[in-house]
Write an enzyme that holds these catalytic residues in place. Sequence first.
Site, PDB file in Angstrom:
ATOM      1  N   ASP A 185       0.886  -1.168   0.000  1.00  0.00           N
ATOM      2  CA  ASP A 185       0.000   0.000   0.000  1.00  0.00           C
ATOM      3  C   ASP A 185       0.927   1.222   0.000  1.00  0.00           C
ATOM      4  O   ASP A 185       2.144   1.088  -0.195  1.00  0.00           O
ATOM      5  CB  ASP A 185      -0.991  -0.026   1.171  1.00  0.00           C
ATOM      6  CG  ASP A 185      -0.340   0.178   2.529  1.00  0.00           C
ATOM      7  OD1 ASP A 185       0.911   0.277   2.595  1.00  0.00           O
ATOM      8  OD2 ASP A 185      -1.076   0.239   3.535  1.00  0.00           O
ATOM      9  N   HIS A 186       0.357   2.406   0.229  1.00  0.00           N
ATOM     10  CA  HIS A 186       1.176   3.625   0.236  1.00  0.00           C
ATOM     11  C   HIS A 186       2.219   3.592   1.353  1.00  0.00           C
ATOM     12  O   HIS A 186       3.306   4.132   1.216  1.00  0.00           O
ATOM     13  CB  HIS A 186       0.271   4.859   0.387  1.00  0.00           C
ATOM     14  CG  HIS A 186      -0.626   4.776   1.589  1.00  0.00           C
ATOM     15  ND1 HIS A 186      -1.742   3.953   1.620  1.00  0.00           N
ATOM     16  CD2 HIS A 186      -0.575   5.377   2.812  1.00  0.00           C
ATOM     17  CE1 HIS A 186      -2.339   4.072   2.799  1.00  0.00           C
ATOM     18  NE2 HIS A 186      -1.652   4.922   3.539  1.00  0.00           N
ATOM     19  N   CYS A 208       3.192  -3.255   3.867  1.00  0.00           N
ATOM     20  CA  CYS A 208       2.415  -2.068   4.255  1.00  0.00           C
ATOM     21  C   CYS A 208       3.209  -1.357   5.351  1.00  0.00           C
ATOM     22  O   CYS A 208       4.410  -1.586   5.489  1.00  0.00           O
ATOM     23  CB  CYS A 208       0.988  -2.427   4.666  1.00  0.00           C
ATOM     24  SG  CYS A 208       0.808  -3.496   6.101  1.00  0.00           S
ATOM     25  N   GLY A 209       2.560  -0.481   6.105  1.00  0.00           N
ATOM     26  CA  GLY A 209       3.303   0.243   7.127  1.00  0.00           C
ATOM     27  C   GLY A 209       3.868  -0.690   8.187  1.00  0.00           C
ATOM     28  O   GLY A 209       5.024  -0.590   8.572  1.00  0.00           O
ATOM     29  N   THR A 210       3.024  -1.600   8.645  1.00  0.00           N
ATOM     30  CA  THR A 210       3.425  -2.547   9.695  1.00  0.00           C
ATOM     31  C   THR A 210       3.570  -3.979   9.198  1.00  0.00           C
ATOM     32  O   THR A 210       4.147  -4.806   9.903  1.00  0.00           O
ATOM     33  CB  THR A 210       2.354  -2.581  10.803  1.00  0.00           C
ATOM     34  OG1 THR A 210       1.112  -3.006  10.205  1.00  0.00           O
ATOM     35  CG2 THR A 210       2.159  -1.208  11.440  1.00  0.00           C
ATOM     36  N   GLY A 211       2.974  -4.285   8.074  1.00  0.00           N
ATOM     37  CA  GLY A 211       2.874  -5.666   7.587  1.00  0.00           C
ATOM     38  C   GLY A 211       1.677  -6.394   8.178  1.00  0.00           C
ATOM     39  O   GLY A 211       1.286  -7.461   7.689  1.00  0.00           O
ATOM     40  N   ILE A 212       1.094  -5.827   9.213  1.00  0.00           N
ATOM     41  CA  ILE A 212       0.031  -6.538   9.947  1.00  0.00           C
ATOM     42  C   ILE A 212      -1.254  -6.631   9.131  1.00  0.00           C
ATOM     43  O   ILE A 212      -1.836  -7.712   8.968  1.00  0.00           O
ATOM     44  CB  ILE A 212      -0.241  -5.858  11.306  1.00  0.00           C
ATOM     45  CG1 ILE A 212       1.004  -5.932  12.190  1.00  0.00           C
ATOM     46  CG2 ILE A 212      -1.414  -6.531  12.013  1.00  0.00           C
ATOM     47  CD1 ILE A 212       0.914  -5.083  13.454  1.00  0.00           C
ATOM     48  N   HIS A 242       9.188 -24.606   8.954  1.00  0.00           N
ATOM     49  CA  HIS A 242       8.131 -25.197   9.779  1.00  0.00           C
ATOM     50  C   HIS A 242       6.725 -24.978   9.225  1.00  0.00           C
ATOM     51  O   HIS A 242       5.872 -25.853   9.366  1.00  0.00           O
ATOM     52  CB  HIS A 242       8.176 -24.611  11.194  1.00  0.00           C
ATOM     53  CG  HIS A 242       9.395 -25.012  11.964  1.00  0.00           C
ATOM     54  ND1 HIS A 242       9.439 -24.992  13.341  1.00  0.00           N
ATOM     55  CD2 HIS A 242      10.621 -25.434  11.561  1.00  0.00           C
ATOM     56  CE1 HIS A 242      10.638 -25.390  13.759  1.00  0.00           C
ATOM     57  NE2 HIS A 242      11.378 -25.650  12.684  1.00  0.00           N
ATOM     58  N   ARG A 278       7.485   0.667   8.091  1.00  0.00           N
ATOM     59  CA  ARG A 278       7.674   1.532   9.257  1.00  0.00           C
ATOM     60  C   ARG A 278       8.333   0.778  10.417  1.00  0.00           C
ATOM     61  O   ARG A 278       8.510   1.341  11.499  1.00  0.00           O
ATOM     62  CB  ARG A 278       6.329   2.120   9.697  1.00  0.00           C
ATOM     63  CG  ARG A 278       5.703   3.008   8.617  1.00  0.00           C
ATOM     64  CD  ARG A 278       4.274   3.423   8.947  1.00  0.00           C
ATOM     65  NE  ARG A 278       3.664   4.113   7.814  1.00  0.00           N
ATOM     66  CZ  ARG A 278       2.351   4.260   7.635  1.00  0.00           C
ATOM     67  NH1 ARG A 278       1.501   3.772   8.524  1.00  0.00           N
ATOM     68  NH2 ARG A 278       1.886   4.891   6.571  1.00  0.00           N
ATOM     69  N   ARG A 286       7.395 -33.863  10.539  1.00  0.00           N
ATOM     70  CA  ARG A 286       6.406 -33.605  11.594  1.00  0.00           C
ATOM     71  C   ARG A 286       5.600 -32.338  11.327  1.00  0.00           C
ATOM     72  O   ARG A 286       4.477 -32.191  11.811  1.00  0.00           O
ATOM     73  CB  ARG A 286       7.086 -33.515  12.959  1.00  0.00           C
ATOM     74  CG  ARG A 286       7.950 -32.286  13.168  1.00  0.00           C
ATOM     75  CD  ARG A 286       8.760 -32.353  14.448  1.00  0.00           C
ATOM     76  NE  ARG A 286       9.449 -31.116  14.755  1.00  0.00           N
ATOM     77  CZ  ARG A 286      10.605 -30.731  14.182  1.00  0.00           C
ATOM     78  NH1 ARG A 286      11.158 -31.477  13.248  1.00  0.00           N
ATOM     79  NH2 ARG A 286      11.185 -29.588  14.529  1.00  0.00           N
ATOM     80  N   HIS A 287       6.185 -31.414  10.548  1.00  0.00           N
ATOM     81  CA  HIS A 287       5.486 -30.151  10.270  1.00  0.00           C
ATOM     82  C   HIS A 287       4.331 -30.337   9.294  1.00  0.00           C
ATOM     83  O   HIS A 287       3.380 -29.549   9.294  1.00  0.00           O
ATOM     84  CB  HIS A 287       6.469 -29.120   9.721  1.00  0.00           C
ATOM     85  CG  HIS A 287       7.624 -28.871  10.635  1.00  0.00           C
ATOM     86  ND1 HIS A 287       7.472 -28.347  11.895  1.00  0.00           N
ATOM     87  CD2 HIS A 287       8.953 -29.112  10.483  1.00  0.00           C
ATOM     88  CE1 HIS A 287       8.661 -28.263  12.482  1.00  0.00           C
ATOM     89  NE2 HIS A 287       9.567 -28.729  11.642  1.00  0.00           N
ATOM     90  N   ARG A 291       0.919 -30.655  10.845  1.00  0.00           N
ATOM     91  CA  ARG A 291       0.450 -29.381  11.411  1.00  0.00           C
ATOM     92  C   ARG A 291      -0.031 -28.436  10.320  1.00  0.00           C
ATOM     93  O   ARG A 291      -1.061 -27.763  10.453  1.00  0.00           O
ATOM     94  CB  ARG A 291       1.571 -28.746  12.233  1.00  0.00           C
ATOM     95  CG  ARG A 291       1.960 -29.617  13.417  1.00  0.00           C
ATOM     96  CD  ARG A 291       3.332 -29.348  13.946  1.00  0.00           C
ATOM     97  NE  ARG A 291       3.679 -30.332  14.977  1.00  0.00           N
ATOM     98  CZ  ARG A 291       4.899 -30.507  15.448  1.00  0.00           C
ATOM     99  NH1 ARG A 291       5.904 -29.765  15.010  1.00  0.00           N
ATOM    100  NH2 ARG A 291       5.132 -31.414  16.361  1.00  0.00           N
TER     101      ARG A 291
HETATM  102  C1  RB5 Z   1      -1.693   2.715   6.441  1.00  0.00           C
HETATM  103  O1  RB5 Z   1      -1.689   3.942   7.119  1.00  0.00           O
HETATM  104  C2  RB5 Z   1      -1.422   1.587   7.416  1.00  0.00           C
HETATM  105  O2  RB5 Z   1      -2.532   1.381   8.247  1.00  0.00           O
HETATM  106  C3  RB5 Z   1      -1.087   0.304   6.695  1.00  0.00           C
HETATM  107  O3  RB5 Z   1       0.031   0.539   5.881  1.00  0.00           O
HETATM  108  C4  RB5 Z   1      -0.748  -0.893   7.529  1.00  0.00           C
HETATM  109  O4  RB5 Z   1       0.224  -0.590   8.485  1.00  0.00           O
HETATM  110  C5  RB5 Z   1      -1.882  -1.625   8.095  1.00  0.00           C
HETATM  111  O5  RB5 Z   1      -1.741  -2.663   8.751  1.00  0.00           O
END
Ligand code: RB5
Length: 142
Positions: A8-9, A65-69, A98, A109, A132-133, A136
């Site tokens: 993303d941005h 993305c910013g966090t990857g989350i 694994h 970020r 073994r993996h 799972r």
């Molecule tokens: C965008 O501001 C931010 O939320 C996105 O890049 C990401 O970190 C979401 O998980």
Amino acid sequence: MKIVIASDHGGINLKRAIVEALVQKGVDITDFGPDSGESVDYPDYAKPVAEKVADGVFDRGILICGTGIGMSIAANKVKGIRCALVHDSFSAKATRQHNNSNMLAMGERVIGSGLANDIVDIWLNTEYEGGRHERRVCKIEE
Ligand code: RB5
């Protein structure tokens, strides 16, 4: 190995650094965008990438993305995807050995491009151990 990548941005600069490094190494990489830093919604990029990996069009996918989350949460909604959120070299190796992860998510970020490129190299070049993996991983698929 055919690789697909998107961001993303919040992840576009790290994505560009990863693409540049992989192109220099001769890796077959396709960028699903975006091309500009305009604000976008990460699920709109995670979904098509994850679907193409799940369908076998690409062998592996990378999302930034910013966090990857957000990217990892979105990608893991697609059946057949095992997207690992990784910000260290040990986990990059372990998730291949694994979890047989077929997608990698990272946050611009969170880490710099030097570590991110090391993670990508380790992740692309580490084999799944099976054994073994496998039991799972099969339970995840079920
Ligand atoms: C965008 O501001 C931010 O939320 C996105 O890049 C990401 O970190 C979401 O998980």
